[in-house]
Design a protein around this motif. Structure first.
Motif, mmCIF file in Angstrom:
data_model
loop_
_atom_site.group_PDB
_atom_site.id
_atom_site.type_symbol
_atom_site.label_atom_id
_atom_site.label_comp_id
_atom_site.label_asym_id
_atom_site.label_seq_id
_atom_site.Cartn_x
_atom_site.Cartn_y
_atom_site.Cartn_z
ATOM 1 N N PHE A 36 -18.529 34.676 -20.780
ATOM 2 C CA PHE A 36 -17.400 35.219 -20.032
ATOM 3 C C PHE A 36 -17.136 34.407 -18.767
ATOM 4 N N GLU A 80 -16.186 42.411 -18.454
ATOM 5 C CA GLU A 80 -17.111 41.572 -19.219
ATOM 6 C C GLU A 80 -17.632 42.271 -20.470
ATOM 7 N N LYS A 125 -17.316 35.127 -28.102
ATOM 8 C CA LYS A 125 -18.164 35.404 -26.943
ATOM 9 C C LYS A 125 -19.559 34.815 -27.109
ATOM 10 N N TYR A 167 -15.225 41.705 -23.269
ATOM 11 C CA TYR A 167 -14.886 40.310 -23.559
ATOM 12 C C TYR A 167 -15.158 40.022 -25.030
ATOM 13 N N TYR A 168 -14.160 39.426 -25.706
ATOM 14 C CA TYR A 168 -14.241 39.186 -27.152
ATOM 15 C C TYR A 168 -14.201 37.704 -27.507
#
Length: 69
Positions: A53, A25, A48, A28-29
């Motif tokens: 996520f 997480e 994001k 996460y992009y």
């Protein structure tokens, strides 16, 4: 509006340059979504900040509806 999710891809990027990227997480992009919208295939990209996520199917469809309006 009729929306059917076809493909979801999570994208990750390490915030520290030069370090390996992991599927967690913190890395996460964004998310790429391919969906059938009223019978036509469309591609969407969400950062994001736009989609968390742990977004579920209902949240993803809602985000697509908001973008299409």
């Amino acid at each position: 509006m009729n929306i059917v999710l076809k493909e979801l891809k999570l994208q990750f990027k390490n915030p520290i340059i030069g370090q390996p990227t992991r599927a967690i997480e913190e890395h996460y992009y964004g998310r790429r979504v391919v969906a059938l919208v009223n019978g036509s295939e469309k591609q969407f990209y969400f950062t994001k900040d736009e989609m968390p996520f742990l977004a579920n199917e209902v949240e993803i469809i809602s985000s697509i509806e908001n973008r299409e309006i």
